[in-house]
Design a protein around this motif. Sequence first.
Motif, PDB file in Angstrom:
ATOM      1  N   ILE A 182      67.772  58.989  -3.161  1.00 33.32           N
ATOM      2  CA  ILE A 182      68.479  57.862  -3.064  1.00 33.32           C
ATOM      3  C   ILE A 182      68.951  56.949  -4.191  1.00 33.32           C
ATOM      4  N   THR A 183      67.976  57.064  -5.107  1.00 27.31           N
ATOM      5  CA  THR A 183      68.122  56.527  -6.357  1.00 27.31           C
ATOM      6  C   THR A 183      67.605  57.550  -7.378  1.00 27.31           C
ATOM      7  N   GLY A 187      63.421  58.417  -3.345  1.00 26.66           N
ATOM      8  CA  GLY A 187      64.259  59.309  -2.308  1.00 26.66           C
ATOM      9  C   GLY A 187      63.225  59.634  -1.024  1.00 26.66           C
ATOM     10  N   LEU A 188      64.079  60.030  -0.085  1.00 33.77           N
ATOM     11  CA  LEU A 188      62.998  60.424   1.138  1.00 33.77           C
ATOM     12  C   LEU A 188      62.902  61.971   1.227  1.00 33.77           C
ATOM     13  N   ASN A 189      61.767  62.302   1.850  1.00 28.17           N
ATOM     14  CA  ASN A 189      61.162  63.549   2.066  1.00 28.17           C
ATOM     15  C   ASN A 189      60.936  63.855   3.526  1.00 28.17           C
ATOM     16  N   VAL A 190      61.563  65.045   3.923  1.00 28.72           N
ATOM     17  CA  VAL A 190      61.364  65.433   5.164  1.00 28.72           C
ATOM     18  C   VAL A 190      60.984  66.892   4.996  1.00 28.72           C
ATOM     19  N   ALA A 191      59.705  67.406   5.810  1.00 30.84           N
ATOM     20  CA  ALA A 191      59.316  68.594   5.743  1.00 30.84           C
ATOM     21  C   ALA A 191      58.533  69.043   6.795  1.00 30.84           C
ATOM     22  N   HIS A 210      54.549  68.334  10.465  1.00 30.07           N
ATOM     23  CA  HIS A 210      55.737  68.026  10.192  1.00 30.07           C
ATOM     24  C   HIS A 210      55.535  66.601   9.363  1.00 30.07           C
ATOM     25  N   THR A 211      56.433  66.342   8.268  1.00 36.24           N
ATOM     26  CA  THR A 211      56.203  65.169   7.604  1.00 36.24           C
ATOM     27  C   THR A 211      57.253  64.349   7.245  1.00 36.24           C
ATOM     28  N   VAL A 212      57.257  63.155   7.130  1.00 34.56           N
ATOM     29  CA  VAL A 212      58.497  62.152   6.700  1.00 34.56           C
ATOM     30  C   VAL A 212      57.828  61.316   5.667  1.00 34.56           C
ATOM     31  N   GLY A 213      58.311  61.126   4.634  1.00 35.22           N
ATOM     32  CA  GLY A 213      57.592  60.130   3.525  1.00 35.22           C
ATOM     33  C   GLY A 213      58.599  59.715   2.313  1.00 35.22           C
ATOM     34  N   LEU A 214      58.305  58.767   1.666  1.00 32.59           N
ATOM     35  CA  LEU A 214      59.015  58.339   0.345  1.00 32.59           C
ATOM     36  C   LEU A 214      58.431  58.978  -0.835  1.00 32.59           C
ATOM     37  N   THR A 215      59.423  59.463  -1.569  1.00 33.31           N
ATOM     38  CA  THR A 215      59.020  60.211  -2.780  1.00 33.31           C
ATOM     39  C   THR A 215      59.486  59.090  -4.105  1.00 33.31           C
ATOM     40  N   PHE A 216      58.668  59.146  -4.868  1.00 38.90           N
ATOM     41  CA  PHE A 216      58.452  58.379  -6.088  1.00 38.90           C
ATOM     42  C   PHE A 216      58.515  59.217  -7.397  1.00 38.90           C
ATOM     43  N   ARG A 217      59.312  59.327  -8.431  1.00 37.58           N
ATOM     44  CA  ARG A 217      59.685  60.194  -9.545  1.00 37.58           C
ATOM     45  C   ARG A 217      59.134  59.342 -10.572  1.00 37.58           C
ATOM     46  N   PHE A 218      58.370  60.076 -11.553  1.00 38.50           N
ATOM     47  CA  PHE A 218      57.792  59.503 -13.017  1.00 38.50           C
ATOM     48  C   PHE A 218      57.277  60.542 -13.867  1.00 38.50           C
ATOM     49  N   GLY A 219      56.979  60.055 -14.882  1.00 33.92           N
ATOM     50  CA  GLY A 219      56.274  60.851 -15.838  1.00 33.92           C
ATOM     51  C   GLY A 219      56.773  60.523 -17.116  1.00 33.92           C
TER      52      GLY A 219
END
Length: 505
Positions: A182-183, A187-191, A210-219
């Motif tokens: 999304i930015t 983002g949104l994760n579906v698996a 089944h999974t639905v969640g929010l993903t945060f990227r960093f590092g």
Amino acid sequence: MKKFNLLLSAVTLLLAGNSFVDAQNSKNPWAITVGAHATDHRAVRGAFDHYFDTDNWDIVPPLSKLSVIRNLNRSFDVDLTASVGEIDNKRLNINDELFINAGLGLRYKLANGYILGENSWFDPYLRIGAGYHRYDYTGFATPYNSTIGESDNPQVDVLREDVTGEKNHFVLNGGVGINFWITKNFGLNVASDYNWIPATKTDYFDFFQHTVGLTFRFGNNDKDGDGIIDDEDACPEVAGIATNDPATNGCPDADGDGIPDHLDACPNEFGPKENNGCPWPDTDGDGLTDNVDACPEVAGPQENNGCPWPDTDGDGILDKDDACPTEAGIATNNPATNGCPDRDGDGVVDKLDECPDVKGPAENNGCPWTEVHVAKRLSSILFEYNSDKIVESSYDDVRVAAQILNSDDLKDKSFYIDGHADQRGSAAYNKTLSLKRAKALVKVLNERAGVDASRLTARGLGETQLLCTEETEECYQKNRRVEVLPRTAVVTETKVVKPATKKKK
């Protein structure tokens, strides 16, 4: 369950309208996904049997699943995943049993620059993994009827044998997932993953998760905003340029010469690395910098590598223009003779001067003019037959003869212009005709060519000075001539014995 379906629909609409994305990559290698999960033990029968029947799903509330993901390269990520909850097994009528699923997984990303763009907002992947699964099947007997769970009262089904389950299991899993970015970092994760417990001979213990969640990227951060992550930026606090040298990568370069300022001896002036980032000086100011100037302290032309052209013989003519660079000479307009010596100073260089020690005009190859040269020209003059009138074609010889007579070599001298005849005809006639021709020539030299008439004395010598006496045309031509003699010359007459019959000319 209806609320869950509404949530999925809302998220799908949100993602469809969003285009500001930046997929996980080496600049942000770490990511965390936090969300909810659901299990389905029934859809394992057959090819996606009841797979989309959410009534068979047992949904665990949010924050029940956590994944930590590390990027390996443009195509692969590795993850550590754990999920927990109180799970119902609607296939086997097990209620609120503690469920733990944890392990490692390897993801193959399709947004890798080969299939989809690396920065695509749509970031699907394939996953395989293995780990630990905790779910208590103790005391459960597997039913004989393979369709158990589809009747309203599974207890009436006949048991094939008394097979008890375990609490702790090794599990293999594989599935698919999608990150919808999304930015830049969110983002949104579906698996969806299929979990297989290989220790059992039946699929009653296998399940979909089944999974639905929010993903945060960093590092990795880029504090100075120069596009080079801090871990790779040798100057993380100051914006700089990318280089192949880890010791200078990301450091500023104010003058743009490719040398970071902290290594640049002249950070505000463009200069080569060989000179520590400083421009090469031009000490002598000849337009060539010292690094390419063969004579850096003496101005010289570029053609001579910055050195002045030498003048070895000191004649004022540079060696590059001097045809005789080791002998002092004179300047000429001819590159082949320019700078060559001229001993007699007549303007004709010695190597082309036929009289190098006596002055003479260039027209006479550096030798002085003499009456011989005048006579040579006048001897070619032709008269009309039996007349003293000069033919028009002879006037050029008259002009050259006049130039010689007026030259510095002869201008102070007086001459006899002597007309001669051959031995044919009477002596008196020949004498008269030769005098007329001599006078006519003096007149032309005076009036047309500017020779002072007082310097010229016309004489008609007829046939008194024969060069030969043979009665041949060749002899006649030798005797029929005009000569120029100094007035001091002595004339010697020749006595001729003639045949009885004569022809006049």
